[in-house]
Design an enzyme around this catalytic site. Structure first.
Site, PDB file in Angstrom:
ATOM      1  N   ASP A  87      15.279  33.434   5.105  1.00  0.00           N
ATOM      2  CA  ASP A  87      14.766  34.016   3.870  1.00  0.00           C
ATOM      3  C   ASP A  87      13.677  35.086   3.992  1.00  0.00           C
ATOM      4  O   ASP A  87      13.843  36.203   3.546  1.00  0.00           O
ATOM      5  CB  ASP A  87      14.215  32.909   2.966  1.00  0.00           C
ATOM      6  CG  ASP A  87      15.191  31.746   2.779  1.00  0.00           C
ATOM      7  OD1 ASP A  87      16.353  31.868   3.206  1.00  0.00           O
ATOM      8  OD2 ASP A  87      14.787  30.737   2.195  1.00  0.00           O
ATOM      9  N   GLU A 133      11.434  20.720  10.161  1.00  0.00           N
ATOM     10  CA  GLU A 133      12.252  21.863   9.735  1.00  0.00           C
ATOM     11  C   GLU A 133      12.109  23.025  10.731  1.00  0.00           C
ATOM     12  O   GLU A 133      13.090  23.672  11.096  1.00  0.00           O
ATOM     13  CB  GLU A 133      11.800  22.286   8.332  1.00  0.00           C
ATOM     14  CG  GLU A 133      12.673  23.334   7.667  1.00  0.00           C
ATOM     15  CD  GLU A 133      12.154  23.690   6.273  1.00  0.00           C
ATOM     16  OE1 GLU A 133      11.074  23.192   5.878  1.00  0.00           O
ATOM     17  OE2 GLU A 133      12.836  24.480   5.583  1.00  0.00           O
TER      18      GLU A 133
END
Ligand code: DGY
Length: 422
Positions: free
Chosen positions: A168, A395
């Site tokens: 992103d 993550e």
């Protein structure tokens, strides 16, 4: 390592929501497209039928034009923004009727995961039945990329939103985003309540993320052209992942006795497109900004993904590997940093602007193996497993210290560890 394996399996089971694996319950409570594909790779070691089911669940979201969206919403989960209403897909032509989805896509790992699952399913008929449906869906999705997202017909799919890239807030999108004046956008963020805001995209990014979501609806979700949309970039990572997926789709279909007559043709177009993105002077692959009509020379770990597609010429591989091992670039203590360490934008704690990610490592390892760069593939595998053993199924990871960052209990970290251990 046995403890790591058992813990990875337990994590996937804990994140299972009736056939789809949520990426991280506290932060991402819906089904995400490429997350599910990576999860299926892990599930293949536990239960191939469950792995196939994960992929089948993605097909629920497919639009009539072939697009498989990046999020399939679970109506019971309300702690994620943007929520389904923000996407405004009610009026979208050809949207699925039975499930709410986003209006954009994500990197197409589906066919690669499906081939992987088939090869580990031991001839299970139920798995084969499901994967036949996956072949048909993936073929339509792949065709969509080159039909609706390649406005200049260069074999280079373009994204209309940084979320489509999956990476992103990578610095490579900064200049294209800076051109957008989002005006007053009102929206709610919930991510910062779960993960510290210094590890998440900034307000600058989110203003533009929400602006671009609204723009898709305003343009009736029509195929983009550089003159009509605010953000349109040819994404090297998507081209590479799609190129690889075409090869896997072709092999998968053959193994199941099906025909996908255009997969190899599309693969050849993508390979030519990727080749055109190699900068011989700088020695790396880059993206291309279609609205600004200029190459994006900001480097990123995605620059290694042509290796995953198997399209890097033999003589170019050593140059890429040198960048991968250079301590000032991608050879940090806990590789592979998403951005090079000497980039002024390098931010080792912020999402896709520096931290190391297990899915990127996995694709690079696979790419190194294909290029017969076996020692480096083995070293990166060991280092990746050490990182997760030390810091948990996070993550992403600080690439200098190895500290775990972002969400906890992150599914694809666990799933891909299962493959790296095998
Ligand atoms: C997020 O919410 O950060 C996701 O990456 C969007 O897909």
């Amino acid at each position: 390592r046995l403890t790591l394996k058992l813990a990875a399996e337990a994590l996937l089971r804990a994140n299972d929501r009736q056939g789809c694996t949520v990426p991280a319950p506290a932060l991402y409570p819906h089904q995400w497209n490429w997350d599910s594909a990576f999860c299926a790779i892990g599930w293949a070691y536990i239960d191939p039928r469950r792995a196939a089911r994960e992929l089948e669940m993605l097909l629920r979201g497919q639009w009539e034009n072939g697009m498989i969206p990046h999020i399939l919403f679970n109506p019971e989960a309300t702690h994620y923004e943007p929520n389904p209403k923000v996407w405004q897909i009610d009026q979208a032509p050809g949207r699925p009727q039975a499930i709410a989805t986003s209006s954009i896509t994500q990197p197409p790992v589906l066919a690669t995961a499906a081939r992987f699952v088939l090869e580990r399913s031991g001839g299970d008929r139920t798995v084969e039945e499901i994967l036949r449906r996956v072949v048909v869906a993936a073929d339509a999705w792949h065709a969509w990329f080159l039909r609706e997202r390649d406005p200049l017909q260069q074999g280079l799919p373009a994204i209309v939103h940084p979320w489509e890239s999956g990476l992103d807030n990578a610095p490579r999108w900064d200049a294209a985003l800076a051109r957008i004046d989002p005006g007053e956008v009102t929206y709610t963020r919930k991510d910062n309540a779960v993960v510290s805001s210094e590890q998440r995209p900034t307000r600058f990014d989110y203003d533009r993320y929400f602006f671009l979501v609204a723009e898709r609806a305003k343009l009736s979700f029509a195929p983009p052209t550089p003159s009509r949309v605010s953000f349109l970039v040819q994404d090297l990572a998507i081209a590479s992942i799609l190129c690889r997926a075409e090869e896997d789709l072709h092999a998968l279909a053959r193994a199941l006795g099906l025909e996908v007559p255009h997969a190899l043709e599309r693969r050849a177009k993508l390979a030519a497109g990727i080749a055109s993105l190699y900068d011989t002077t700088r020695g790396y692959y880059h993206d291309h900004d279609l609205v600004g009509d200029a190459p994006i020379t900001v480097e990123h770990a995605s620059g290694f993904l042509p290796l995953f597609a198997g399209v890097v010429p033999l003589e170019t591989v050593p140059r890429l590997v040198a960048r991968l091992k250079d301590p000032n670039k991608f050879g940090t203590a806990w590789p592979v940093p998403s951005a090079p360490a000497d980039d002024p934008q390098f931010d080792p704690r912020r999402y896709w602007r520096g931290p190391s990610w297990i899915n990127v490592n996995w694709m690079i390892i696979e790419g190194l193996r294909r290029a017969s760069w076996r020692d480096d593939a083995a070293k990166l595998t060991d280092r990746t497993l050490d990182l997760v053993s030390r810091s948990g199924f996070r993550e992403y990871f600080e690439p200098n210290t190895g500290e775990g960052l972002g969400a906890e209990n992150f599914s694809w970290t666990a799933a891909l560890v299962l493959d790296l251990l095998a």
